[in-house]
Design a protein around this motif. Structure first.
Motif, PDB file in Angstrom:
ATOM      1  N   LEU A   1       2.018  -1.851  -2.937  1.00  0.00           N
ATOM      2  CA  LEU A   1       2.187  -3.406  -3.690  1.00  0.00           C
ATOM      3  C   LEU A   1       2.629  -4.393  -2.027  1.00  0.00           C
ATOM      4  O   LEU A   1       2.136  -4.890  -1.198  1.00  0.00           O
TER       5      LEU A   1
ATOM      6  N   GLU B   1       0.533  -2.841   1.196  1.00  0.00           N
ATOM      7  CA  GLU B   1      -1.078  -4.017   0.832  1.00  0.00           C
ATOM      8  C   GLU B   1      -0.505  -5.350   1.322  1.00  0.00           C
ATOM      9  O   GLU B   1      -1.778  -6.006   1.962  1.00  0.00           O
ATOM     10  N   TRP B   2       0.383  -5.366   0.889  1.00  0.00           N
ATOM     11  CA  TRP B   2       0.493  -6.721   1.455  1.00  0.00           C
ATOM     12  C   TRP B   2       0.519  -7.432   3.138  1.00  0.00           C
ATOM     13  O   TRP B   2      -0.107  -8.306   3.154  1.00  0.00           O
TER      14      TRP B   2
ATOM     15  N   TRP C   1      -5.975 -11.903  -2.204  1.00  0.00           N
ATOM     16  CA  TRP C   1      -5.093 -11.281  -2.477  1.00  0.00           C
ATOM     17  C   TRP C   1      -4.901 -10.765  -3.945  1.00  0.00           C
ATOM     18  O   TRP C   1      -4.850  -9.769  -3.932  1.00  0.00           O
TER      19      TRP C   1
ATOM     20  N   HIS D   1      -7.513  -8.491  -4.827  1.00  0.00           N
ATOM     21  CA  HIS D   1      -7.237  -7.647  -4.683  1.00  0.00           C
ATOM     22  C   HIS D   1      -6.573  -6.323  -4.665  1.00  0.00           C
ATOM     23  O   HIS D   1      -6.260  -4.874  -5.182  1.00  0.00           O
ATOM     24  N   ILE D   2      -5.557  -7.041  -5.732  1.00  0.00           N
ATOM     25  CA  ILE D   2      -4.436  -6.460  -6.336  1.00  0.00           C
ATOM     26  C   ILE D   2      -4.824  -6.611  -8.079  1.00  0.00           C
ATOM     27  O   ILE D   2      -4.246  -6.066  -8.685  1.00  0.00           O
TER      28      ILE D   2
ATOM     29  N   VAL E   1       0.416  -6.524 -12.175  1.00  0.00           N
ATOM     30  CA  VAL E   1       0.151  -5.609 -12.277  1.00  0.00           C
ATOM     31  C   VAL E   1      -0.750  -5.149 -13.495  1.00  0.00           C
ATOM     32  O   VAL E   1      -1.624  -4.484 -13.380  1.00  0.00           O
TER      33      VAL E   1
ATOM     34  N   LEU F   1      -3.171   0.945  -5.350  1.00  0.00           N
ATOM     35  CA  LEU F   1      -2.180   0.501  -5.865  1.00  0.00           C
ATOM     36  C   LEU F   1      -1.216   1.844  -6.642  1.00  0.00           C
ATOM     37  O   LEU F   1       0.244   1.879  -6.335  1.00  0.00           O
TER      38      LEU F   1
END
Ligand code: ATP
Length: 461
Positions: A49, A52-53, A244, A247-248, A337, A361
């Protein structure tokens, strides 16, 4: 698909404990309220996480700079930011029989009374009017302000001069380094500084698993703009935050944007949006915050430190930039998530549980196993495939316990997108056209495909 909303959250918490995602902090000593420990799979998901952020908000852009400031900062930082004062307090009430402490605004919220912005006297009046008691049914003490910062002392002296605080947010580390970043990187406005790290708040009543804890991680950005441009960049960043969340893997219908009404805004903020997630069993509550904080923070630090926080344009114009602050809690994102991914369905006449995690993830990108663990040629070939995938992806699981069906269930439950099985076909012992191909099983559909080992990396990617 089985409806799981009833006690979905309890099922997720239990899965997380059973499968090594999240443990109670200091568990063998009876735990420590408001702290949680991430196990092997939890730390993998958490790291994914955060990485990716960072890719999303920093590495893929030209206007962002990274920072990693200290957790312990000079106490004057928190004087300047206002955290030592009433602004960073929550209203506390005590059960007059048990001494247990509660947040008065939360007790009122539970009966539908919004206490945001109320004075202590107004809170006491609301408690009396609605005959609010503690959850045990006992009388409550009058409300008082409770500051959320953890105090400590630095060095050998215990006096006031050694007093420090654990940072209650990462944001101030960014403001106090504003000048350092400008002087070393010569960024052009607008630009942002991003930081990921721990923050500590002595929450009166930690509750709801990772939602309200005393030690947590934040991912924050301070985005510096000219005052005249704030609205345009507010909209741009708002769209980035929405992207974002997609995206998650969070679906649009589970996200709500709450535009904080003007009378509830912090005195320095002209606009704040709370991004809320629809947590199962709880409903919409804050996931991330996004605030336009004017030039308040830089101005405060300029006044308290005596150091100029002005930005100087190439033509010599000087001004204090205004700032937009997207602020994300890692634990709340982690929870959302998992809530989004947790699924129960029926496969081969049985209920199965699986995590439909986005593959960027998932703790393991792929699992590899030999059909039988007591057949050396199968194991050897499977080890070769495992080594190849591990060199490429890193987070690859080796799983040879139990039969293949059990392995699939286990990997489903931790969200591994693909399982690769090396069987006698792979060795060319059954059908020669299948030599050097493997079975790849898809987590979401349960379907299996034969894929050539040469194409496996591309397939998994
Ligand atoms: P809340 O109103 O829920 O207490 P806040 O408005 O005080 O949150 P901010 O100060 O805006 O929160 O912090 C930014 C983000 O940090 C929040 O959106 C949340 O994701 C996270 N966060 C804040 N406090 C906690 C906490 N005690 N435990 C876990 N995450 C937190």
């Amino acid at each position: 698909m089985a409806d799981t909303t009833e006690n979905k959250m309890e099922k997720i918490v239990s899965l997380c404990k059973r499968r090594g995602f999240v443990f109670q902090g200091s568990e063998i000593y009876g735990g420590l309220r408001g702290t949680w420990d991430f196990g092997p799979l939890g730390v993998a998901l958490n790291n994914n996480l955060k990485q990716e952020w960072w890719k999303f908000f920093v590495d893929s852009r030209e206007d962002m700079y990274g920072l990693d400031a200290s957790i312990i900062m000079n106490a004057q930082v928190w004087e300047a930011s206002g955290h030592t004062g009433a602004g960073f307090c929550d209203p506390l009430v005590e059960d007059t029989t048990t001494g247990e402490r509660y947040r008065a605004d939360h007790l009122l919220k539970d009966i539908g009374v919004e206490a945001e912005g109320m004075t202590l006297a107004e809170i006491d009046a609301a408690i009396a009017e609605h005959k609010v008691t503690s959850p045990q049914g006992n009388q409550l003490s009058p409300a008082r302000q409770f500051n959320l910062m953890f105090e400590s002392h630095i060095g050998a002296t215990a006096g006031a001069e050694g007093k420090v605080y654990l940072r209650p947010e990462t944001a101030q580390g960014i403001f106090v380094n504003f000048k350092n970043v400008v002087d070393t990187m010569s960024p052009k406005l607008p630009f942002g500084i991003a930081q990921v790290g721990k923050a500590f708040r002595n929450e009166i009543a930690p509750r709801e698993w990772l939602f309200r804890v005393r030690e947590f991680e934040q991912m924050e950005i301070e985005y510096f703009v000219k005052e005249a441009d704030w609205e345009a960049y507010f909209e741009k960043l708002r769209a980035d935050i929405q992207a974002w969340h997609r995206h998650i893997g969070l679906s649009d219908e589970n996200i709500r944007e709450y535009d904080v009404p003007a009378n509830d805004l912090a005195h320095y903020s002209k606009r704040t949006i709370d991004f809320e997630y629809n947590y199962p069993g709880k409903g919409f509550d804050e996931l991330a915050g996004f605030a336009y904080r004017t030039d308040h923070d830089l101005r405060q630090h300029m006044e308290h430190s005596g150091v100029s926080m002005e930005y100087i344009e190439p033509d010599g114009t000087r001004y204090i930039p205004h700032v937009l602050e997207p602020s994300f809690g890692v634990g709340r994102a982690f929870t959302a998530v998992l809530c989004e991914a947790y699924t129960e369905d029926e496969m081969n006449g049985e209920t199965r549980t699986f995590l439909r995690l986005p593959k960027h993830l998932a703790p393991y990108r792929v699992a590899v196993s030999p059909l039988l663990k007591n057949k050396p040629p199968l194991v050897e070939k499977a080890r070769d495939v495992f080594t190849m995938l591990k060199a490429e992806f890193g987070n690859v699981a080796w799983d040879d316990n139990g039969n293949v069906g059990k392995r699939y269930r286990r990997q489903d439950e931790i969200g591994t997108p693909h399982c690769v099985v090396i069987d006698f076909d792979t060795l060319g012992e059954e059908a020669p056209e299948h030599t050097d191909t493997v079975t790849v099983r898809n987590r979401d559909t349960g379907e299996q495909e034969r894929v050539s080992i040469n194409d496996l990396v591309a397939y998994v990617r």
